[in-house]
Write an enzyme that holds these catalytic residues in place. Sequence first.
Site, PDB file in Angstrom:
ATOM      1  N   TYR A  52      -0.820   7.351   3.225  1.00 28.06           N
ATOM      2  CA  TYR A  52      -0.302   6.528   4.332  1.00 28.06           C
ATOM      3  C   TYR A  52       1.236   6.474   4.233  1.00 28.06           C
ATOM      4  O   TYR A  52       1.826   7.141   3.393  1.00 28.06           O
ATOM      5  CB  TYR A  52      -0.965   5.145   4.308  1.00 28.06           C
ATOM      6  CG  TYR A  52      -2.461   5.244   4.551  1.00 28.06           C
ATOM      7  CD1 TYR A  52      -2.943   5.595   5.812  1.00 28.06           C
ATOM      8  CD2 TYR A  52      -3.372   5.058   3.522  1.00 28.06           C
ATOM      9  CE1 TYR A  52      -4.309   5.736   6.045  1.00 28.06           C
ATOM     10  CE2 TYR A  52      -4.741   5.199   3.743  1.00 28.06           C
ATOM     11  CZ  TYR A  52      -5.204   5.532   5.014  1.00 28.06           C
ATOM     12  OH  TYR A  52      -6.551   5.683   5.237  1.00 28.06           O
TER      13      TYR A  52
ATOM     14  N   HIS B   2       0.862  -1.195   0.000  1.00 27.56           N
ATOM     15  CA  HIS B   2       0.000   0.000   0.000  1.00 27.56           C
ATOM     16  C   HIS B   2       0.893   1.239   0.000  1.00 27.56           C
ATOM     17  O   HIS B   2       1.393   1.665   1.031  1.00 27.56           O
ATOM     18  CB  HIS B   2      -0.901  -0.022   1.233  1.00 27.56           C
ATOM     19  CG  HIS B   2      -2.044   0.963   1.184  1.00 27.56           C
ATOM     20  ND1 HIS B   2      -2.064   2.056   0.347  1.00 27.56           N
ATOM     21  CD2 HIS B   2      -3.216   0.999   1.874  1.00 27.56           C
ATOM     22  CE1 HIS B   2      -3.204   2.730   0.534  1.00 27.56           C
ATOM     23  NE2 HIS B   2      -3.917   2.103   1.453  1.00 27.56           N
TER      24      HIS B   2
ATOM     25  N   HIS C  72      -2.665   6.958  -1.061  1.00 29.47           N
ATOM     26  CA  HIS C  72      -3.686   7.598  -0.219  1.00 29.47           C
ATOM     27  C   HIS C  72      -3.180   8.333   1.014  1.00 29.47           C
ATOM     28  O   HIS C  72      -3.913   8.534   1.965  1.00 29.47           O
ATOM     29  CB  HIS C  72      -4.759   6.561   0.219  1.00 29.47           C
ATOM     30  CG  HIS C  72      -5.365   5.823  -0.926  1.00 29.47           C
ATOM     31  ND1 HIS C  72      -6.159   4.707  -0.771  1.00 29.47           N
ATOM     32  CD2 HIS C  72      -5.303   6.030  -2.265  1.00 29.47           C
ATOM     33  CE1 HIS C  72      -6.546   4.267  -1.961  1.00 29.47           C
ATOM     34  NE2 HIS C  72      -6.041   5.057  -2.883  1.00 29.47           N
TER      35      HIS C  72
HETATM   36  C1  LIG Z   1     -15.055   1.196   2.620  1.00 30.09           C
HETATM   37  C2  LIG Z   1     -13.803   1.448   1.838  1.00 30.09           C
HETATM   38  C3  LIG Z   1     -12.581   1.067   2.375  1.00 30.09           C
HETATM   39  C4  LIG Z   1     -11.392   1.262   1.653  1.00 30.09           C
HETATM   40  N1  LIG Z   1     -10.207   0.794   2.161  1.00 30.09           N
HETATM   41  C5  LIG Z   1      -9.076   0.817   1.398  1.00 30.09           C
HETATM   42  C6  LIG Z   1      -7.877   0.164   1.826  1.00 30.09           C
HETATM   43  O1  LIG Z   1      -7.805  -0.500   2.869  1.00 30.09           O
HETATM   44  N2  LIG Z   1      -6.793   0.262   1.018  1.00 30.09           N
HETATM   45  C7  LIG Z   1      -6.809   0.951  -0.159  1.00 30.09           C
HETATM   46  O2  LIG Z   1      -5.794   1.026  -0.855  1.00 30.09           O
HETATM   47  N3  LIG Z   1      -7.947   1.551  -0.596  1.00 30.09           N
HETATM   48  C8  LIG Z   1      -9.079   1.483   0.130  1.00 30.09           C
HETATM   49  N4  LIG Z   1     -10.255   2.016  -0.352  1.00 30.09           N
HETATM   50  C9  LIG Z   1     -10.282   2.569  -1.734  1.00 30.09           C
HETATM   51  C10 LIG Z   1     -10.727   1.476  -2.724  1.00 30.09           C
HETATM   52  O3  LIG Z   1      -9.750   0.458  -2.861  1.00 30.09           O
HETATM   53  C11 LIG Z   1     -10.988   2.056  -4.125  1.00 30.09           C
HETATM   54  O4  LIG Z   1      -9.793   2.579  -4.636  1.00 30.09           O
HETATM   55  C12 LIG Z   1     -12.064   3.120  -4.098  1.00 30.09           C
HETATM   56  O5  LIG Z   1     -13.208   2.662  -3.386  1.00 30.09           O
HETATM   57  C13 LIG Z   1     -12.490   3.528  -5.513  1.00 30.09           C
HETATM   58  O6  LIG Z   1     -13.082   2.438  -6.159  1.00 30.09           O
HETATM   59  P1  LIG Z   1     -14.688   2.375  -6.360  1.00 30.09           P
HETATM   60  O7  LIG Z   1     -15.062   3.692  -6.967  1.00 30.09           O
HETATM   61  O8  LIG Z   1     -14.881   1.206  -7.293  1.00 30.09           O
HETATM   62  O9  LIG Z   1     -15.307   2.195  -5.029  1.00 30.09           O
HETATM   63  C14 LIG Z   1     -11.444   1.864   0.363  1.00 30.09           C
HETATM   64  C15 LIG Z   1     -12.681   2.258  -0.154  1.00 30.09           C
HETATM   65  C16 LIG Z   1     -13.854   2.039   0.544  1.00 30.09           C
HETATM   66  C17 LIG Z   1     -15.179   2.441  -0.061  1.00 30.09           C
END
Ligand SMILES: Cc1cc2nc3c(=O)[nH]c(=O)nc-3n(C[C@H](O)[C@H](O)[C@H](O)COP(=O)(O)O)c2cc1C
Length: 375
Positions: free
Chosen positions: A184, A179, A182
């Site tokens: 981190y 990771h 974002h």
């Molecule tokens: C509830 C939730 C938790 C997420 N947790 C992570 C995470 O642990 N690690 C990460 O890289 N992105 C995380 N994301 C981002 C998602 O991996 C993804 O990039 C983002 O939701 C955009 O995709 P989507 O539009 O298809 O939802 C999270 C998103 C959501 C909605």
Amino acid sequence: MTVTPSATSRAAQILSRPITLNGLTVPNRIAMAPMTRMFSPGGVPGEDVRSYYARRAAAGVGLIVTEGTYVGHESAGNSSRVPRFHGEEQLAGWAKVAEDVHAAGGTIVPQLWHIGMVREQGQNPYPDAPAMGPSGLVNAGAEATGKAMTQQDLDDVVAAFAQAAADAERIGFDGVEIHGAHGYLVDQFLWAGTNTRSDAYGGDPVARAKFGAEIVAAVRERVSAEFPVIFRYSQWKQQDYTARLAETPEELEAILTPLAAAGVDVFHASTRRYWLPEFDGSDLNLAGWTKKLTGKPVITVGSVGLDGDFINAFQGEGSPVKGIDNLLDRMEADEFDMVAIGRALLQDPEWAAKVLADRFEELKPYDAAALQSLS
Ligand SMILES: Cc1cc2nc3c(=O)[nH]c(=O)nc-3n(C[C@H](O)[C@H](O)[C@H](O)COP(=O)(O)O)c2cc1C
């Protein structure tokens, strides 16, 4: 896999092609995006987590990227309900997750995570551990609220990622995702806003990529040569949605080249809307640029099948369904290789099966209530 793709559908033709990532063959182009769910008390993924992932693999997801899971460094996290990728009980739980996903016909990699300065001292699971990051800053222009990492801290974190990757291979996972996105820890180094160091780890983009590249190289050393290492990165930060690591393709190349040279097999370019061009003068999105600049296989992500931005999901907002023709056009043009699905798959375990069988009329809008359970 129990899914029979429709022979005639354009979506099936494009998305059901297998792909080889280093030594791993993934049965199709659909990945589950990593999503933190906080259903693992004590950091141990249990039966409900197993069936949550296995349900999606059984319904056509070729590659599961798990929710972020903490590496074995006490400053890595801030919740006791986020799964950990260290400790006997935690790894035994994960081994069963991998087994169930494999039994369902899917492949799976853990997303290895250290949150750095997003942690505040006093938070679980290790309340005594200090908050730390490249310069002790949680955001650009913020006052230092944590520790600027020493060389020993850097070495410890690098070793923790490498150990987690070695454990992932040992307990049956198919690869790992680091990771680096974002805002981190790894991204706190990549981003000049949180990295004001004047040593070898701060300064120009290549220096800011040094820590990430050291993690990749250490991981590479501890796993088999054919074990895929995925690196997720983003322009945006959870501290600042408008932040950018790179304003030009040249700056992006400077960051990605050392990471690729250190042994990244696949990049996962995290955007919130996959259809937006990344730089002026080209339609390519961030994943497209990443593929063009590195030559590596790339995963795209961001509002696939949905109209609303995922950031609003945390404010309780839902999203209507959106068609995927633009995505298919871009995949047909080889702009990127795989697509990760977040909220749409969180909402509907059958999303991939429906898309592969041309059952678009059955796709469900995203409702933020889906966050409340592991359905
Ligand atoms: C509830 C939730 C938790 C997420 N947790 C992570 C995470 O642990 N690690 C990460 O890289 N992105 C995380 N994301 C981002 C998602 O991996 C993804 O990039 C983002 O939701 C955009 O995709 P989507 O539009 O298809 O939802 C999270 C998103 C959501 C909605």
